[in-house]
Design a protein around this motif. Structure first.
Motif, PDB file in Angstrom:
ATOM      1  N   ALA A  77       0.823  -1.212   0.000  1.00 11.47           N
ATOM      2  CA  ALA A  77       0.000   0.000   0.000  1.00 11.47           C
ATOM      3  C   ALA A  77       0.855   1.260   0.000  1.00 11.47           C
ATOM      4  O   ALA A  77       0.579   2.217  -0.726  1.00 11.47           O
ATOM      5  N   LYS A  78       1.894   1.258   0.813  1.00 15.73           N
ATOM      6  CA  LYS A  78       2.719   2.460   0.953  1.00 15.73           C
ATOM      7  C   LYS A  78       3.714   2.609  -0.194  1.00 15.73           C
ATOM      8  O   LYS A  78       3.823   3.689  -0.807  1.00 15.73           O
ATOM      9  N   ARG A  79       4.451   1.544  -0.494  1.00 11.65           N
ATOM     10  CA  ARG A  79       5.544   1.652  -1.467  1.00 11.65           C
ATOM     11  C   ARG A  79       5.056   1.620  -2.915  1.00 11.65           C
ATOM     12  O   ARG A  79       5.571   2.346  -3.764  1.00 11.65           O
ATOM     13  N   GLN A  80       4.071   0.779  -3.208  1.00 17.55           N
ATOM     14  CA  GLN A  80       3.635   0.637  -4.597  1.00 17.55           C
ATOM     15  C   GLN A  80       2.522   1.608  -4.974  1.00 17.55           C
ATOM     16  O   GLN A  80       2.486   2.095  -6.104  1.00 17.55           O
ATOM     17  N   PHE A  81       1.637   1.891  -4.005  1.00 15.65           N
ATOM     18  CA  PHE A  81       0.483   2.726  -4.336  1.00 15.65           C
ATOM     19  C   PHE A  81       0.512   4.090  -3.659  1.00 15.65           C
ATOM     20  O   PHE A  81      -0.358   4.920  -3.908  1.00 15.65           O
ATOM     21  N   GLY A  82       1.495   4.328  -2.809  1.00 14.85           N
ATOM     22  CA  GLY A  82       1.647   5.641  -2.196  1.00 14.85           C
ATOM     23  C   GLY A  82       0.465   6.080  -1.351  1.00 14.85           C
ATOM     24  O   GLY A  82       0.131   7.274  -1.304  1.00 14.85           O
ATOM     25  N   VAL A  83      -0.160   5.141  -0.659  1.00 14.82           N
ATOM     26  CA  VAL A  83      -1.301   5.477   0.199  1.00 14.82           C
ATOM     27  C   VAL A  83      -0.841   6.404   1.322  1.00 14.82           C
ATOM     28  O   VAL A  83       0.172   6.149   1.977  1.00 14.82           O
ATOM     29  N   GLY A  84      -1.594   7.472   1.554  1.00 12.30           N
ATOM     30  CA  GLY A  84      -1.185   8.490   2.512  1.00 12.30           C
ATOM     31  C   GLY A  84      -1.077   8.009   3.941  1.00 12.30           C
ATOM     32  O   GLY A  84      -0.172   8.419   4.681  1.00 12.30           O
TER      33      GLY A  84
ATOM     34  N   VAL B  27       0.764   3.599  11.434  1.00 11.90           N
ATOM     35  CA  VAL B  27       0.162   3.387  12.746  1.00 11.90           C
ATOM     36  C   VAL B  27       0.074   1.894  13.023  1.00 11.90           C
ATOM     37  O   VAL B  27      -0.587   1.165  12.291  1.00 11.90           O
ATOM     38  N   ALA B  28       0.764   1.438  14.073  1.00 10.21           N
ATOM     39  CA  ALA B  28       0.687   0.041  14.494  1.00 10.21           C
ATOM     40  C   ALA B  28      -0.301  -0.041  15.656  1.00 10.21           C
ATOM     41  O   ALA B  28      -0.159   0.666  16.656  1.00 10.21           O
ATOM     42  N   VAL B  29      -1.308  -0.901  15.520  1.00  6.56           N
ATOM     43  CA  VAL B  29      -2.371  -0.962  16.522  1.00  6.56           C
ATOM     44  C   VAL B  29      -2.431  -2.359  17.135  1.00  6.56           C
ATOM     45  O   VAL B  29      -2.704  -3.331  16.438  1.00  6.56           O
ATOM     46  N   PRO B  30      -2.168  -2.484  18.449  1.00  7.06           N
ATOM     47  CA  PRO B  30      -2.284  -3.793  19.106  1.00  7.06           C
ATOM     48  C   PRO B  30      -3.695  -4.345  18.980  1.00  7.06           C
ATOM     49  O   PRO B  30      -4.677  -3.586  18.966  1.00  7.06           O
ATOM     50  N   ALA B  31      -3.804  -5.656  18.905  1.00 10.84           N
ATOM     51  CA  ALA B  31      -5.105  -6.298  18.701  1.00 10.84           C
ATOM     52  C   ALA B  31      -6.093  -5.984  19.814  1.00 10.84           C
ATOM     53  O   ALA B  31      -7.304  -5.980  19.590  1.00 10.84           O
TER      54      ALA B  31
ATOM     55  N   TRP C 260       7.839  -4.695  16.964  1.00  3.58           N
ATOM     56  CA  TRP C 260       9.025  -3.964  16.473  1.00  3.58           C
ATOM     57  C   TRP C 260       9.093  -3.933  14.949  1.00  3.58           C
ATOM     58  O   TRP C 260       9.733  -3.046  14.362  1.00  3.58           O
ATOM     59  N   LEU C 261       8.418  -4.868  14.288  1.00  7.90           N
ATOM     60  CA  LEU C 261       8.443  -4.904  12.824  1.00  7.90           C
ATOM     61  C   LEU C 261       7.520  -3.862  12.198  1.00  7.90           C
ATOM     62  O   LEU C 261       7.724  -3.447  11.058  1.00  7.90           O
ATOM     63  N   PHE C 262       6.510  -3.450  12.937  1.00  5.81           N
ATOM     64  CA  PHE C 262       5.468  -2.590  12.376  1.00  5.81           C
ATOM     65  C   PHE C 262       5.888  -1.119  12.439  1.00  5.81           C
ATOM     66  O   PHE C 262       5.471  -0.368  13.319  1.00  5.81           O
ATOM     67  N   ASP C 263       6.715  -0.718  11.479  1.00  2.23           N
ATOM     68  CA  ASP C 263       7.166   0.671  11.422  1.00  2.23           C
ATOM     69  C   ASP C 263       7.275   1.116   9.968  1.00  2.23           C
ATOM     70  O   ASP C 263       6.814   0.429   9.049  1.00  2.23           O
ATOM     71  N   GLN C 264       7.897   2.255   9.748  1.00  5.11           N
ATOM     72  CA  GLN C 264       7.979   2.846   8.409  1.00  5.11           C
ATOM     73  C   GLN C 264       8.703   1.953   7.402  1.00  5.11           C
ATOM     74  O   GLN C 264       8.455   2.039   6.200  1.00  5.11           O
TER      75      GLN C 264
END
Length: 218
Positions: A86-93, A116-120, A106-110
């Motif tokens: 979503a971010k790299r290929q489609f540039g979603v804001g 936004v990383a959201v715990p379950a 720790w993996l869920f970052d830029q």
């Protein structure tokens, strides 16, 4: 706002219903036809069957024109792949991703395209606030032009809902239980949650009146 949600489990479906009720255009992607059928009747939610980890399918589902993508599947590896595409290929804001296993946080970052990383275990209202960047989600949902009401009700010893699970409660159409507050702590309301005296419920509805909602629990 155009939103694409990957995963039509309980969490993904609830997010879709709340955001759609606030007049956002929501596309819900899921491989399980049964899950999709369960939400197909919700206005402003477009169910699409397919694999959100497939870049070509995501493009077909509308990722190129989305303002927000929420990866809410039950698999962390899938949520990371969806976020990266979503971010790299489609540039979603804005990209939000559910973290199912706290050890993977720790993996869920830029680096993986996650804004936004959201715990379950995050309550639904807080999750939507984080994902959309809204500073006051409840105020957002109460906008009269959205036709949405946020209604609270409390469970007492005399309540008909006391001792029953959420799955046993018949809610009015267009109504979602956003959170159950017990002993001052908000919890994610699964269908197996058994309501106890002292519980406070926050519900979001775009159709039911306050009287109808109270009648379902009292």
């Amino acid at each position: 706002m155009k939103v694409l949600i990957a995963g039509a489990g309980r969490l993904g479906s609830q997010i879709a219903q709340v955001l759609a009720a606030a007049r956002n255009d929501v596309t819900l992607v899921e491989q399980d036809d049964v899950r999709l059928a369960a939400i197909a009747h919700v206005p402003r939610v477009r169910p699409v069957a397919g694999d959100a980890c497939d870049a070509s399918f995501l493009e077909h589902a509308g990722a190129l024109t989305c303002d927000l993508v929420i990866a809410a599947t039950g698999r962390d590896e899938d949520n990371l792949v969806i976020s990266l595409i979503a971010k790299r290929q489609f540039g979603v804001g804005r990209v939000a991703a559910r973290v199912n296993d706290v050890e993977n946080t720790w993996l869920f970052d830029q680096r993986w395209g996650v804004d936004v990383a959201v715990p379950a275990a995050t309550p639904l209202i807080s999750l939507i606030e984080e994902a959309t960047g809204a500073t006051d989600t409840v105020a957002l949902l109460r906008l009269s032009k959205a036709g949405v009401e946020v209604i609270e009700t409390a469970i007492t010893e005399r309540s008909r809902a006391a001792g029953r699970t959420l799955s046993e409660i018949s809610l009015p159409p267009g109504t979602v239980v956003a959170t159950v507050v017990r002993d001052g702590r908000p919890t994610v309301p699964g269908p197996e949650v058994r309501l106890l005296p002292g519980d406070e419920l926050l519900l979001v509805s775009h159709q039911a009146t306050e009287h109808e909602i109270h009648a379902a629990f009292q």
